[in-house]
Design an enzyme around this catalytic site. Structure first.
Site, PDB file in Angstrom:
ATOM      1  N   HIS A  78      -2.586   2.891   8.017  1.00  0.00           N
ATOM      2  CA  HIS A  78      -3.510   3.127   6.900  1.00  0.00           C
ATOM      3  C   HIS A  78      -4.740   2.243   7.125  1.00  0.00           C
ATOM      4  O   HIS A  78      -4.657   1.185   7.748  1.00  0.00           O
ATOM      5  CB  HIS A  78      -2.771   2.704   5.617  1.00  0.00           C
ATOM      6  CG  HIS A  78      -3.483   2.939   4.329  1.00  0.00           C
ATOM      7  ND1 HIS A  78      -4.485   2.097   3.874  1.00  0.00           N
ATOM      8  CD2 HIS A  78      -3.329   3.885   3.370  1.00  0.00           C
ATOM      9  CE1 HIS A  78      -4.908   2.536   2.693  1.00  0.00           C
ATOM     10  NE2 HIS A  78      -4.224   3.609   2.367  1.00  0.00           N
TER      11      HIS A  78
ATOM     12  N   ASP B 129       3.317  -3.587   7.395  1.00  0.00           N
ATOM     13  CA  ASP B 129       2.802  -2.983   6.169  1.00  0.00           C
ATOM     14  C   ASP B 129       3.962  -2.219   5.519  1.00  0.00           C
ATOM     15  O   ASP B 129       4.352  -1.150   5.974  1.00  0.00           O
ATOM     16  CB  ASP B 129       1.641  -2.036   6.524  1.00  0.00           C
ATOM     17  CG  ASP B 129       1.087  -1.313   5.305  1.00  0.00           C
ATOM     18  OD1 ASP B 129       1.684  -1.425   4.213  1.00  0.00           O
ATOM     19  OD2 ASP B 129       0.060  -0.626   5.447  1.00  0.00           O
TER      20      ASP B 129
ATOM     21  N   GLN C   9       4.658   1.660   1.856  1.00  0.00           N
ATOM     22  CA  GLN C   9       5.432   2.872   1.613  1.00  0.00           C
ATOM     23  C   GLN C   9       6.923   2.590   1.747  1.00  0.00           C
ATOM     24  O   GLN C   9       7.711   2.990   0.886  1.00  0.00           O
ATOM     25  CB  GLN C   9       5.026   3.984   2.598  1.00  0.00           C
ATOM     26  CG  GLN C   9       3.587   4.441   2.501  1.00  0.00           C
ATOM     27  CD  GLN C   9       3.284   5.246   1.233  1.00  0.00           C
ATOM     28  OE1 GLN C   9       4.177   5.798   0.591  1.00  0.00           O
ATOM     29  NE2 GLN C   9       2.018   5.304   0.853  1.00  0.00           N
TER      30      GLN C   9
ATOM     31  N   LYS D 265       2.869   1.177  -6.172  1.00  0.00           N
ATOM     32  CA  LYS D 265       3.705   2.215  -5.543  1.00  0.00           C
ATOM     33  C   LYS D 265       5.182   1.962  -5.842  1.00  0.00           C
ATOM     34  O   LYS D 265       6.022   2.835  -5.660  1.00  0.00           O
ATOM     35  CB  LYS D 265       3.486   2.237  -4.030  1.00  0.00           C
ATOM     36  CG  LYS D 265       2.075   2.663  -3.627  1.00  0.00           C
ATOM     37  CD  LYS D 265       1.977   2.846  -2.136  1.00  0.00           C
ATOM     38  CE  LYS D 265       0.585   2.670  -1.593  1.00  0.00           C
ATOM     39  NZ  LYS D 265      -0.363   3.727  -1.888  1.00  0.00           N
TER      40      LYS D 265
ATOM     41  N   CYS E 211      -6.675   8.006   3.911  1.00  0.00           N
ATOM     42  CA  CYS E 211      -7.015   6.657   4.407  1.00  0.00           C
ATOM     43  C   CYS E 211      -6.361   6.405   5.765  1.00  0.00           C
ATOM     44  O   CYS E 211      -5.856   5.306   6.034  1.00  0.00           O
ATOM     45  CB  CYS E 211      -6.590   5.561   3.428  1.00  0.00           C
ATOM     46  SG  CYS E 211      -7.389   5.666   1.842  1.00  0.00           S
TER      47      CYS E 211
HETATM   48  N1  PLP Z   1      -0.749   0.849   3.554  1.00  0.00           N
HETATM   49  C1  PLP Z   1      -0.183   2.044   3.311  1.00  0.00           C
HETATM   50  C2  PLP Z   1       0.796   2.603   4.305  1.00  0.00           C
HETATM   51  C3  PLP Z   1      -0.505   2.743   2.154  1.00  0.00           C
HETATM   52  O1  PLP Z   1       0.052   3.940   1.933  1.00  0.00           O
HETATM   53  C4  PLP Z   1      -1.415   2.165   1.235  1.00  0.00           C
HETATM   54  C5  PLP Z   1      -1.815   2.902   0.014  1.00  0.00           C
HETATM   55  O2  PLP Z   1      -1.930   4.119   0.020  1.00  0.00           O
HETATM   56  C6  PLP Z   1      -1.964   0.912   1.524  1.00  0.00           C
HETATM   57  C7  PLP Z   1      -1.611   0.291   2.695  1.00  0.00           C
HETATM   58  C8  PLP Z   1      -2.941   0.249   0.615  1.00  0.00           C
HETATM   59  O3  PLP Z   1      -2.330  -0.142  -0.546  1.00  0.00           O
HETATM   60  P1  PLP Z   1      -3.205  -0.646  -1.787  1.00  0.00           P
HETATM   61  O4  PLP Z   1      -4.350   0.313  -1.921  1.00  0.00           O
HETATM   62  O5  PLP Z   1      -2.248  -0.599  -2.894  1.00  0.00           O
HETATM   63  O6  PLP Z   1      -3.700  -1.987  -1.489  1.00  0.00           O
END
Ligand code: PLP
Length: 406
Positions: free
Chosen positions: A122, A199, A202, A225, A364
């Site tokens: 992401h 990360d 998810q 999430k 993203c």
């Molecule tokens: N990493 C992954 C795999 C995500 O799906 C997301 C959010 O969609 C993020 C990072 C970013 O998370 P946040 O926008 O809650 O900081």
């Protein structure tokens, strides 16, 4: 015993209608809905228990501080972190990864040092490393997934070279749902003296996480999430790495003493938490984690595996549908196109008319979309409260789209 109708009853929004149809919420990859216990905790926090934390000596400040600080222990239990002192509160994964980039990586990395990334990342786990590329000349080394969406852990390990300082990798793709064997990568990196950032935005929603067994140095979660409030989150940071970090944001709470000429810092983890935090948000996240742990992460994972298998089989019957990534090791996330017959935005608008919420776009994850050779896709992402009947409604709606667009 996992009872999905009982769980659904805990989420008030799931009984509403959208466009005259019962809501089918399949946009959980973007953000999950909140159970009543979390909503109650937010109301209770503001209605009866609110004051700033760590500052006052009065009753409410102490109460809020105790409740807020208790969340550190809950996060540590949720992630099986060795100590709650290894948990730093953040506003979400984006802030968490930027924290590591600024506070740990930037002071240590030099031109030519490498960050190994997978193509599944992401933007939140790409752009902070691009900052270091732009500012310091750090090199980003990419490891691709195959056409199935699978990422070979050995390919990531093989990408580690003498200049590699960090492997930054997702545990679950938010586009294909691919679940990565991060433990093998973390152990191999550690054996080579290379740090690892995982990360978990998810993955932590859908499966038990054990950062101690995984062997990572940094693990990011995001509260919204995890059925918690937006603006909440946390980062597990291994104690050794935390000791190497410089403060990131400066201000109240993160200091021990400030004079005209000098400043000394609070102990970690508070050294990395400047200013008034998201008090009620973090308390709400703690309640959401309790809720999930009460149901049991194994039980959640088993229910979602059934949903994934059912949905995968049903979607496989639509030979005009192009699903991106079909890894044997994936969560219940399906990104698809109608083989160019219609734009993802149009499909999602039609689904919305039937009360079905999905996301459309590039999620993203532009490098991944480019690698897969697709522009925008629709993404249906499932959570613990979804049902096979909802998967059927998705399939019916897609069949309608197919008839419409041909
Ligand atoms: N990493 C992954 C795999 C995500 O799906 C997301 C959010 O969609 C993020 C990072 C970013 O998370 P946040 O926008 O809650 O900081």
């Amino acid at each position: 015993m996992f009872d999905v109708s009982k769980i659904r009853a805990d989420f008030p929004i799931l009984s509403r209608q959208v466009n005259g149809k019962p809501l089918v919420y399949l946009d959980n990859g973007a953000s999950a809905q909140k159970p009543q216990v979390v909503i109650d905790a937010i109301t209770q926090g503001y209605a009866h228990e609110y004051a700033n934390v760590h500052r006052g000596l009065h009753y409410l400040s102490n109460l809020a501080t105790d409740k807020y600080e208790a969340v550190r222990g809950k996060v540590a239990r949720f992630l099986n972190a060795p100590s709650e002192d290894e948990i730093v509160f953040t506003t979400g994964t984006t802030e968490g990864i930027n924290l590591i980039s600024y506070a740990w990586a930037a002071p240590r990395f030099q031109a030519g040092d490498e960050v190994v990334l997978s193509i599944l990342e992401h933007h939140a786990n790409i752009v902070p490393w691009h900052f270091l590329r732009e500012r310091l000349g750090v090199v980003l080394k990419w490891v691709d997934c195959d056409a199935n969406g699978d990422l070979d852990p050995q390919a990531v390990i093989d990408a580690i070279g003498p200049r590699t300082k960090l492997v930054a990798i997702t545990q679950m793709s938010n586009v294909t749902g691919t679940v990565v064997d991060v433990a093998s990568i973390c152990h191999a990196a550690r054996a080579r003296g290379v740090a690892t950032l995982v990360d978990g935005s998810q993955a932590a929603v859908h499966m038990p996480v054990d950062v101690a067994a995984m062997g990572c140095d940094f693990y990011a979660i995001t509260g919204h999430k995890l059925y918690g409030p937006s603006g909440s989150g946390a980062m597990f940071i291994r104690a050794e790495r935390m000791a190497e970090m410089r403060p990131f944001l400066g201000g109240g709470d993160m200091i021990r003493e400030v004079t005209r000429d000098a400043v000394s810092y609070n102990d970690a983890p508070m050294k990395f938490e400047a200013g008034s935090p998201g008090i009620v948000q973090q308390i709400g996240m703690g309640v959401a984690l309790d809720y999930m742990m009460g149901i049991g992460m194994q039980a959640i994972a088993a229910h979602e595996a059934r949903l994934r298998d059912y949905t995968r089989d049903r979607l496989a019957g639509l030979n005009w549908l192009n699903v991106q990534g079909n890894s044997a090791s994936k969560g219940a996330i399906f990104s698809f196109t109608l083989n160019g017959a219609a734009h993802a935005h149009d499909i999602s608008t039609i689904l919305d008319k039937r009360g079905i919420a999905v996301r459309a776009g590039t999620h993203c994850a532009m490098p991944l979309m480019e690698h897969l050779g697709v522009g925008a896709t629709c993404r249906a992402s499932f959570a613990m409260y979804n049902t096979t009947e909802e998967a059927d409604k998705l399939v019916d709606a897609l069949e309608f789209c197919h008839e419409l667009f041909g």
